[in-house]
Design an enzyme around this catalytic site. Structure first.
Site, short mmCIF file in Angstrom:
data_model
loop_
_atom_site.label_atom_id
_atom_site.label_comp_id
_atom_site.label_asym_id
_atom_site.label_seq_id
_atom_site.Cartn_x
_atom_site.Cartn_y
_atom_site.Cartn_z
N ARG A 133 0.84 -1.20 0.00
CA ARG A 133 0.00 0.00 0.00
C ARG A 133 0.88 1.25 0.00
NH1 ARG A 133 -4.48 0.15 4.44
NH2 ARG A 133 -5.19 1.89 3.13
N CYS A 185 -0.99 5.86 9.23
CA CYS A 185 -1.37 4.56 8.66
C CYS A 185 -2.51 4.82 7.69
CB CYS A 185 -1.75 3.60 9.79
SG CYS A 185 -3.09 4.21 10.85
#
Length: 275
Positions: free
Chosen positions: A172, A230
């Site tokens: 990601r 995050c």
């Protein structure tokens, strides 16, 4: 105070003269809900806290899990029996992310004595119960600001002047995949540091010296400001906890990638770690 507690230590404290308040924060990204699992069996006396509804504000421009209103958060904690200065232990289903979110919020809001059950529910060897407690109301009232908190502009600045860690999975970070947010990639200048590498195969945190070596290798030098983000401020809290175990203070960019990527004016970097 060490921010984690082992199952054996918790068992001993629960039998002591001042047992900690227990919060069950079982949560999985995308579901299923944690309450049914809680109702099927939890630590005796533990109160369930819903991460999506009670440890976050409504999703929107501030991300998928923006910080809750401090007054509303305080009311939730008081209903759960949280005192202003008594010990609190939070746990989840073993991943550690939900528990770390509760730990971070309570610490940020000024609570002095909060710990995460290392390894979560799977590490617990004591009894479980289906009985839902009715605790005496606590008296905890949030005083936000005890831990470092960044907004998007602060995260962008720290990526240039300090160390901004990206706690998401490496794919990601690189932008190879993005299953949740509108754009793949990372904050320019951020360093990939998946939070899954802070724990062993049982979900227990690695030794403090091992964690310190890991973060030092990533650039956490003496005097360098450190922050974490995050996807939406949940697993990032877990990495802040790991950094605290390593003796490295770190701020949290709570809006994280879900806030950053929602603004088309903010730059997006892709590809491997700049290091």
């Amino acid at each position: 105070m060490k921010p984690i507690i082992s199952a054996s230590e918790l068992l001993s404290e629960l039998a002591g003269v001042r047992p900690p308040v227990l919060l069950d924060v079982r949560w999985t990204l995308g579901g299923p809900p944690g309450r049914p699992a809680y109702e099927a069996g939890h630590l005796p006396g533990a109160v369930y806290v819903d991460l999506d509804e009670e440890l976050a504000g409504p999703p929107g421009g501030g991300g998928r899990h923006p910080l809750p209103d401090p007054e509303l958060f305080g009311a939730v904690m008081r209903r759960a029996g949280v005192p202003s200065d008594g010990p609190v232990v939070v746990y989840d289903g073993g991943l550690g992310w939900g528990a770390a979110r509760a730990w971070w919020l309570l610490r940020w809001a000024g609570h002095p004595d909060v710990r995460v059950l290392d390894g979560g529910l799977p590490a617990w060897t004591g009894e479980l119960t289906e009985k839902v407690p009715a605790p005496e109301p606590g008296d905890f009232r949030p005083e936000p600001g005890a831990l470092g908190l960044l907004d998007a502009d602060g995260a962008a600045e720290l990526a240039r002047t300090g160390l901004l860690l990206d706690a998401r999975a490496a794919e990601r970070y690189r932008g190879d995949v993005e299953p949740i947010d509108p754009v793949g990639g990372h904050v320019p200048g951020a360093v990939s540091a998946p939070t899954t590498e802070n724990v062993d195969g049982d979900g227990r945190f690695l030794a403090a010296d091992v964690l310190r070596s890991r973060f030092t290798d990533l650039g956490a030098a003496e005097g360098t400001p450190v922050a974490v983000y995050c996807g939406s401020g949940v697993s990032g809290a877990h990495e802040v906890l790991a950094l605290e175990l390593a003796g490295i203070p770190a701020a949290l960019y709570a809006g994280s990638w879900s806030e950053w990527s929602a603004d088309p004016a903010r730059p997006v970097a892709t590809g491997p770690d700049p290091q």
